[in-house]
Design a protein around this motif. Sequence first.
Motif, short mmCIF file in Angstrom:
data_model
loop_
_atom_site.label_atom_id
_atom_site.label_comp_id
_atom_site.label_asym_id
_atom_site.label_seq_id
_atom_site.Cartn_x
_atom_site.Cartn_y
_atom_site.Cartn_z
N TYR A 38 -63.06 -29.84 -6.94
CA TYR A 38 -61.92 -29.41 -6.12
C TYR A 38 -62.34 -28.18 -5.33
CZ TYR A 38 -57.01 -28.80 -4.89
OH TYR A 38 -55.83 -28.71 -4.21
N PRO A 39 -62.87 -28.36 -4.11
CA PRO A 39 -63.41 -27.24 -3.34
C PRO A 39 -62.41 -26.11 -3.05
CG PRO A 39 -64.05 -29.33 -2.36
CD PRO A 39 -63.07 -29.63 -3.43
N ALA A 40 -61.14 -26.41 -3.01
CA ALA A 40 -60.15 -25.39 -2.68
C ALA A 40 -59.88 -24.43 -3.84
CB ALA A 40 -58.84 -26.05 -2.25
N ILE A 41 -60.54 -24.63 -4.96
CA ILE A 41 -60.30 -23.75 -6.11
C ILE A 41 -60.75 -22.32 -5.82
CG2 ILE A 41 -62.49 -24.26 -7.28
CD1 ILE A 41 -59.16 -23.80 -9.07
N TYR A 42 -61.83 -22.17 -5.04
CA TYR A 42 -62.36 -20.83 -4.81
C TYR A 42 -61.54 -19.99 -3.83
CZ TYR A 42 -66.04 -21.97 -7.97
OH TYR A 42 -66.72 -22.32 -9.10
N PRO A 43 -60.97 -20.51 -2.77
CA PRO A 43 -60.05 -19.65 -2.00
C PRO A 43 -58.68 -19.53 -2.68
CG PRO A 43 -60.39 -21.72 -0.85
CD PRO A 43 -61.33 -21.71 -2.01
N LEU A 44 -58.36 -20.48 -3.55
CA LEU A 44 -57.07 -20.43 -4.24
C LEU A 44 -57.03 -19.30 -5.27
CD1 LEU A 44 -54.38 -21.94 -4.45
CD2 LEU A 44 -55.40 -23.36 -6.21
N ILE A 45 -58.13 -19.06 -5.95
CA ILE A 45 -58.18 -17.98 -6.95
C ILE A 45 -57.95 -16.61 -6.31
CG2 ILE A 45 -59.69 -16.79 -8.59
CD1 ILE A 45 -60.83 -19.58 -9.30
N PRO A 46 -58.67 -16.25 -5.22
CA PRO A 46 -58.38 -14.94 -4.60
C PRO A 46 -56.97 -14.86 -4.02
CG PRO A 46 -60.46 -15.80 -3.78
CD PRO A 46 -59.84 -16.87 -4.61
N LEU A 47 -56.45 -15.98 -3.52
CA LEU A 47 -55.08 -15.97 -2.99
C LEU A 47 -54.09 -15.63 -4.09
CD1 LEU A 47 -52.92 -16.50 -0.83
CD2 LEU A 47 -53.04 -18.92 -1.43
N LEU A 48 -54.18 -16.30 -5.21
CA LEU A 48 -53.26 -16.02 -6.32
C LEU A 48 -53.46 -14.62 -6.87
CD1 LEU A 48 -53.35 -19.46 -8.16
CD2 LEU A 48 -51.61 -18.59 -6.59
N GLY A 49 -54.73 -14.20 -6.95
CA GLY A 49 -55.01 -12.85 -7.42
C GLY A 49 -54.46 -11.78 -6.49
N PHE A 50 -54.61 -12.00 -5.18
CA PHE A 50 -54.09 -11.03 -4.22
C PHE A 50 -52.57 -11.00 -4.24
CE2 PHE A 50 -52.66 -9.68 -0.02
CZ PHE A 50 -53.27 -8.43 0.04
N LEU A 51 -51.93 -12.15 -4.35
CA LEU A 51 -50.46 -12.18 -4.42
C LEU A 51 -49.96 -11.41 -5.64
CD1 LEU A 51 -49.72 -15.87 -3.39
CD2 LEU A 51 -49.20 -13.82 -2.08
N LEU A 52 -50.63 -11.57 -6.76
CA LEU A 52 -50.26 -10.85 -7.97
C LEU A 52 -50.49 -9.35 -7.80
CD1 LEU A 52 -49.28 -11.19 -10.90
CD2 LEU A 52 -51.68 -11.30 -11.55
N PHE A 53 -51.65 -8.98 -7.27
CA PHE A 53 -51.98 -7.57 -7.03
C PHE A 53 -50.99 -6.93 -6.07
CE2 PHE A 53 -54.16 -4.26 -4.60
CZ PHE A 53 -54.59 -3.44 -5.63
N ASN A 54 -50.64 -7.65 -5.00
CA ASN A 54 -49.74 -7.13 -3.97
C ASN A 54 -48.32 -6.91 -4.50
OD1 ASN A 54 -49.33 -6.27 -1.25
ND2 ASN A 54 -48.21 -8.17 -0.90
N ASN A 55 -47.94 -7.64 -5.53
CA ASN A 55 -46.62 -7.43 -6.12
C ASN A 55 -46.53 -6.06 -6.80
OD1 ASN A 55 -45.26 -9.72 -5.38
ND2 ASN A 55 -45.83 -10.86 -7.21
N PHE A 56 -47.63 -5.61 -7.39
CA PHE A 56 -47.61 -4.34 -8.12
C PHE A 56 -48.08 -3.16 -7.27
CE2 PHE A 56 -48.06 -7.59 -11.44
CZ PHE A 56 -46.92 -7.30 -12.16
N TYR A 57 -49.03 -3.41 -6.38
CA TYR A 57 -49.58 -2.36 -5.51
C TYR A 57 -49.57 -2.87 -4.07
CZ TYR A 57 -51.32 -0.86 -10.04
OH TYR A 57 -51.41 -0.49 -11.36
N PRO A 58 -48.49 -2.65 -3.34
CA PRO A 58 -48.40 -3.19 -1.97
C PRO A 58 -49.55 -2.72 -1.08
CG PRO A 58 -46.28 -2.34 -2.70
CD PRO A 58 -47.29 -1.94 -3.74
N VAL A 59 -50.09 -3.68 -0.34
CA VAL A 59 -51.19 -3.44 0.58
C VAL A 59 -50.62 -3.38 1.99
CG1 VAL A 59 -53.38 -4.37 1.43
CG2 VAL A 59 -52.76 -4.64 -0.98
N LYS A 60 -51.19 -2.51 2.83
CA LYS A 60 -50.64 -2.27 4.15
C LYS A 60 -50.59 -3.54 5.02
CE LYS A 60 -50.96 0.88 8.04
NZ LYS A 60 -51.67 2.01 8.62
#
Length: 85
Positions: A38-60
Amino acid sequence: MLPCLNKKLLGIECPGCGLQRAVSLIFQGQFREAFLMYPAIYPLIPLLGFLLFNNFYPVKHANKIIIALTASTILLIITNFIFKL
């Protein structure tokens, strides 16, 4: 693993087919096999990680990053789905 109802009922794979197996392969350390499954697994992991990170520490400029990661993920999902047909 949960069976794909689309594949069972219609006989064709859905755009998400292979995601569970790819995640399982990543946890087993088989990164190349996960990409082939499933090639989309690798951009999907950073997307989910960034969404989680952005919930706690908003990025500009979070919206631009989210759009770029989402677009690349969707593009890979659609491309993979077309090649599986």
